[in-house]
Design a protein around this motif. Structure first.
Motif: not given
Ligand SMILES: *Cc1c(COP(=O)(O)O)cnc(C)c1O
Length: 229
Positions: A32-36, A77-79, A200-203, A216-221, A225-227
């Motif tokens: 889960p991508m918890s950034k913001t 850390f993924v960035g 793989g991300m939310s979409g 799989v790295r899932i944020g918005t799903a 929405h991110r803050r």
């Molecule tokens: C934020 C982020 C995601 C998740 O993106 P969503 O489309 O919100 O699921 C995946 N990978 C990286 C590197 C991100 O920064």
């Protein structure tokens, strides 16, 4: 839907995608991508069973790690990481998924040695040919792998990519397939497993799972929405 329900729904979709691909559910981890997102949200997600969370800014990683120090929560850390912030990732992350330069590898390795720890690492590969995306070029992967082999505080587990943002599944799939090609090439040439594929991300996570993703790295799903920061 409440957070717990969104997490359960994503876990169900991951299980379905694994089933459809003839894979076991435990062959894919959810990051889960918890950034913001605030600490309270991370703690609530922990109560739903999630333990490792993804962050993409070094300062935010450090601040959250300090706040979460008396919990069992881990941060990945993924960035993009500048060399002068390597210390923060070496100190506060359990895993780094975006290694993209030799200089950074050497600095992270040095920082990890200094505090006597090892760091799980994935190499980021640019599979979309978009110049604004970070990551090494597929053609440079083998040379890169050889160049970081001496960084013995870094446990290099595999590869990470960000696919192109497109509605055309075939175009997205091409990115995932390219990452698998790089993996096969590295396995053959180095004899190491390179078994982690973070893609793989939310979409697009269902497609990524069909292509062999292990993370799989899932944020918005999950979080909506991110803050703002
Ligand atoms: C934020 C982020 C995601 C998740 O993106 P969503 O489309 O919100 O699921 C995946 N990978 C990286 C590197 C991100 O920064």
């Amino acid at each position: 839907m409440a957070l717990a329900e969104r997490i359960a729904a994503i876990q169900e979709q991951i299980a379905q995608a694994c089933l459809a691909a003839g894979r076991t559910t435990d062959s894919v981890r959810l990051l889960p991508m918890s950034k913001t997102q605030p600490i309270e949200t991370i703690l609530a997600a922990r109560r739903s069973g999630l333990q490792t969370f993804g962050e993409n800014r070094p300062q935010e990683l450090a601040a959250k790690a300090i706040e979460l120090a008396d919990t069992d929560i881990k941060l990945c850390f993924v960035g993009h990481l500048q060399t002068n912030k390597a210390r923060l990732v070496a100190q506060y992350a359990t895993e780094f998924q975006a290694l993209d330069s030799q200089r950074l590898a050497i600095e992270l390795d040095r920082r990890c040695h200094a505090i006597g720890r090892q760091l799980d690492v994935l190499v980021q590969v640019n599979t979309s040919d978009e110049s604004q995306k970070y990551g090494i070029q597929p053609a440079d992967a083998l040379g890169f792998a050889r160049g970081i082999a001496s960084c013995d505080a870094l446990r290099v587990r595999g590869l990470m990519t960000l696919a192109i943002n497109s509605d055309q599944r075939a175009v997205v799939e091409r990115c995932f397939a390219r990452l698998v090609e790089v993996q096969t090439q590295l396995q053959d040439a180095t004899g190491s497993p390179w078994d982690e594929l973070s893609m793989g991300m939310s979409g697009d996570f269902d497609l990524a799972i069909a292509c062999g993703s292990t993370c799989v790295r899932i944020g918005t799903a999950i979080f909506g929405h991110r803050r703002g920061r």
